[in-house]
Design an enzyme around this catalytic site. Structure first.
Site, mmCIF file in Angstrom:
data_model
loop_
_atom_site.group_PDB
_atom_site.id
_atom_site.type_symbol
_atom_site.label_atom_id
_atom_site.label_comp_id
_atom_site.label_asym_id
_atom_site.label_seq_id
_atom_site.Cartn_x
_atom_site.Cartn_y
_atom_site.Cartn_z
ATOM 1 N N LYS A 144 -54.986 -54.804 42.212
ATOM 2 C CA LYS A 144 -54.312 -54.373 40.981
ATOM 3 C C LYS A 144 -53.016 -55.140 40.794
ATOM 4 O O LYS A 144 -52.662 -55.524 39.688
ATOM 5 C CB LYS A 144 -54.038 -52.866 41.008
ATOM 6 C CG LYS A 144 -55.332 -52.060 41.057
ATOM 7 C CD LYS A 144 -55.422 -51.022 39.963
ATOM 8 C CE LYS A 144 -56.863 -50.660 39.659
ATOM 9 N NZ LYS A 144 -57.268 -49.346 40.057
ATOM 10 N N LYS B 1 -67.442 -55.613 42.055
ATOM 11 C CA LYS B 1 -67.739 -54.178 41.976
ATOM 12 C C LYS B 1 -67.763 -53.713 40.512
ATOM 13 O O LYS B 1 -66.968 -54.179 39.708
ATOM 14 C CB LYS B 1 -66.620 -53.437 42.727
ATOM 15 C CG LYS B 1 -66.874 -51.976 42.958
ATOM 16 C CD LYS B 1 -65.645 -51.328 43.568
ATOM 17 C CE LYS B 1 -64.530 -51.216 42.557
ATOM 18 N NZ LYS B 1 -63.467 -50.289 42.816
ATOM 19 N N LYS C 110 -64.154 -49.341 36.145
ATOM 20 C CA LYS C 110 -63.941 -48.707 34.841
ATOM 21 C C LYS C 110 -63.412 -49.677 33.785
ATOM 22 O O LYS C 110 -63.382 -49.371 32.620
ATOM 23 C CB LYS C 110 -62.957 -47.536 34.993
ATOM 24 C CG LYS C 110 -63.523 -46.362 35.777
ATOM 25 C CD LYS C 110 -62.443 -45.334 36.080
ATOM 26 C CE LYS C 110 -62.897 -44.283 37.085
ATOM 27 N NZ LYS C 110 -61.826 -43.794 37.938
HETATM 28 P P1 TYM Z 1 -62.038 -43.560 41.517
HETATM 29 O O1 TYM Z 1 -61.697 -42.664 40.393
HETATM 30 O O2 TYM Z 1 -61.682 -45.003 41.396
HETATM 31 O O3 TYM Z 1 -63.580 -43.472 41.811
HETATM 32 C C1 TYM Z 1 -64.239 -42.218 41.968
HETATM 33 C C2 TYM Z 1 -65.329 -42.336 43.005
HETATM 34 O O4 TYM Z 1 -66.287 -43.300 42.585
HETATM 35 C C3 TYM Z 1 -66.507 -44.244 43.623
HETATM 36 N N1 TYM Z 1 -66.822 -45.552 43.013
HETATM 37 C C4 TYM Z 1 -67.930 -46.253 43.281
HETATM 38 N N2 TYM Z 1 -68.981 -46.021 44.101
HETATM 39 C C5 TYM Z 1 -69.964 -46.946 44.132
HETATM 40 N N3 TYM Z 1 -69.938 -48.088 43.395
HETATM 41 C C6 TYM Z 1 -68.912 -48.369 42.564
HETATM 42 N N4 TYM Z 1 -68.909 -49.488 41.831
HETATM 43 C C7 TYM Z 1 -67.849 -47.424 42.482
HETATM 44 N N5 TYM Z 1 -66.685 -47.398 41.767
HETATM 45 C C8 TYM Z 1 -66.075 -46.233 42.114
HETATM 46 C C9 TYM Z 1 -65.193 -44.291 44.380
HETATM 47 O O5 TYM Z 1 -65.350 -44.814 45.678
HETATM 48 C C10 TYM Z 1 -64.792 -42.831 44.367
HETATM 49 O O6 TYM Z 1 -65.418 -42.117 45.410
HETATM 50 N N6 TYM Z 1 -58.502 -42.697 44.882
HETATM 51 C C11 TYM Z 1 -59.717 -42.150 44.328
HETATM 52 C C12 TYM Z 1 -59.531 -40.747 43.806
HETATM 53 C C13 TYM Z 1 -58.926 -39.836 44.817
HETATM 54 C C14 TYM Z 1 -59.582 -39.264 45.936
HETATM 55 C C15 TYM Z 1 -58.576 -38.479 46.595
HETATM 56 C C16 TYM Z 1 -60.883 -39.341 46.435
HETATM 57 C C17 TYM Z 1 -57.624 -39.416 44.815
HETATM 58 N N7 TYM Z 1 -57.426 -38.605 45.889
HETATM 59 C C18 TYM Z 1 -58.880 -37.760 47.759
HETATM 60 C C19 TYM Z 1 -61.156 -38.597 47.596
HETATM 61 C C20 TYM Z 1 -60.172 -37.840 48.247
HETATM 62 C C21 TYM Z 1 -60.161 -43.040 43.173
HETATM 63 O O7 TYM Z 1 -59.369 -43.711 42.568
HETATM 64 O O8 TYM Z 1 -61.461 -42.967 42.873
#
Ligand code: TYM
Length: 330
Positions: free
Chosen positions: A111, A195, A198
């Site tokens: 980022k 990957k 969003k």
């Molecule tokens: P975030 O919002 O970026 O993504 C949410 C979940 O989706 C998974 N993910 C994917 N899995 C497979 N292939 C992909 N291309 C892909 N893109 C996203 C992510 O691995 C995630 O599980 N930091 C976290 C949110 C968070 C969190 C936490 C998660 C904040 N606190 C505590 C677990 C525990 C995040 O930004 O996920």
């Protein structure tokens, strides 16, 4: 009972990667674990975002959770910013996280590379500390996430060792990341070496995309010049990604998906089968989402969730305050 916790950040539109890597798996825990699933709205502020969009995205995520089978009677669904203990624990434990380890986090490096150095907010750097707070407040045993988040859970584990050792306590439970066997890293359809994220409208399938658009995106997914369908992420990243999507949504192994298509030598037919599968899953999912958005259930669920989550989180926070010497009077 063991505890499970996970969350999704309401930045941008949720993708098929989010669905396969995280969302669709959450419901599997609610019968046998005490499950906490939240909307990581404080995390969403780490990148510039329009307030109205943030609010709408948060509501969407609640509806997606329900559409994906989460039952608010079994799973505590809540908004991170409704539980101030997250911010408070974050303030305490940031002192035990190191700048060096935070600067090695892939997400931060990616980022910040895209941004002008002087305009990188402190929040994006300190992001994993808040994530540690999220996980530890609930004494979580398991954290189901996609592959890109495992590094952050590892950092939490390092911190737990350090803190518990320093204060000779076991206040923080050692959490463990769980990634799905198939689909922990779904790749972009337009560049399968990247990957799916969003912020990539061309290579992404968004959960709210029109079904026709979804089909079109899959039919024009980047593949290779060969005509054989087998799993080889190094040499055939596009085909391997489509096989993974098919397998994950069919709840079968990659080998079983390969066997399904072994006699097919036309990529067009294969892509059509993948598109059919994605639509078979997303069509009823979108219908459920629309019904939930129209109903008036979301407010009540978030209110209840905030209460239930606060009870657990405040208890941990109080223990931590006592341990570090912040608790002076009743
Ligand atoms: P975030 O919002 O970026 O993504 C949410 C979940 O989706 C998974 N993910 C994917 N899995 C497979 N292939 C992909 N291309 C892909 N893109 C996203 C992510 O691995 C995630 O599980 N930091 C976290 C949110 C968070 C969190 C936490 C998660 C904040 N606190 C505590 C677990 C525990 C995040 O930004 O996920």
């Amino acid at each position: 009972m063991e505890r499970v916790l996970s969350g999704i950040k309401p930045t941008g539109k949720l993708t098929l990667g989010n669905y396969i890597g995280a969302l669709k798996n959450f419901k599997n825990y609610q019968d046998n674990y005490e499950t906490f699933i939240f909307i990581a709205d404080l995390h969403a502020l780490t990148m510039p975002i329009d307030p109205e969009e943030l609010r709408q995205n948060s509501i969407d995520i609640v509806a997606f959770y329900l559409a994906a089978g989460l039952d608010p009677e079994k799973t505590t669904i809540f908004l991170q910013s409704d539980v101030p203990a997250h911010s408070e624990l974050n303030t305490i434990i940031q002192n035990y996280h190191y700048m060096g380890e935070l600067s090695r986090m892939t997400q931060f490096k990616d980022k910040s590379r895209k941004m002008n150095n002087s305009a990188i907010g402190l929040g994006i750097f300190a992001y994993p500390v808040l994530m540690s707070a999220d996980i530890l407040l609930y004494n979580s045993d398991y954290v189901p996430v996609g592959e890109d988040q495992t590094q952050h859970v590892e950092l939490t584990r390092d911190f737990v060792h350090r803190f518990n050792e320093r204060y000779k306590t076991n206040v923080f439970k050692m959490p463990k990341a769980i990634t799905p066997k198939v689909g922990a890293r779904i790749m972009s359809l337009s560049d399968p070496t990247k990957k799916m994220s969003k912020s990539d409208p061309k290579g992404d399938i968004f959960l709210k995309d029109d079904l026709k658009v979804i089909r079109k995106k899959i039919m024009s997914a980047v593949t290779d010049l060969d005509t054989n369908i087998y799993y080889d992420p190094e040499n055939k990243p596009g085909i391997s990604n489509l096989l993974t999507i098919y397998a994950a949504l069919s709840e079968i192994s990659i080998e079983e998906a390969e066997a399904t298509f072994k006699d097919l030598h036309r990529y067009g037919d294969f892509k059509k089968a993948v598109a059919d599968k994605v639509i078979e899953v997303l069509e009823p999912f979108q219908q459920r989402y629309n019904e939930i958005i129209k109903s008036n259930v979301i407010n009540g669920i978030l209110n209840d969730g905030a209460k239930k989550a606060s009870l657990v989180a405040n208890k941990t926070l109080l223990e931590v305050k006592k341990i570090v010497g912040l608790y002076v009077h009743e």
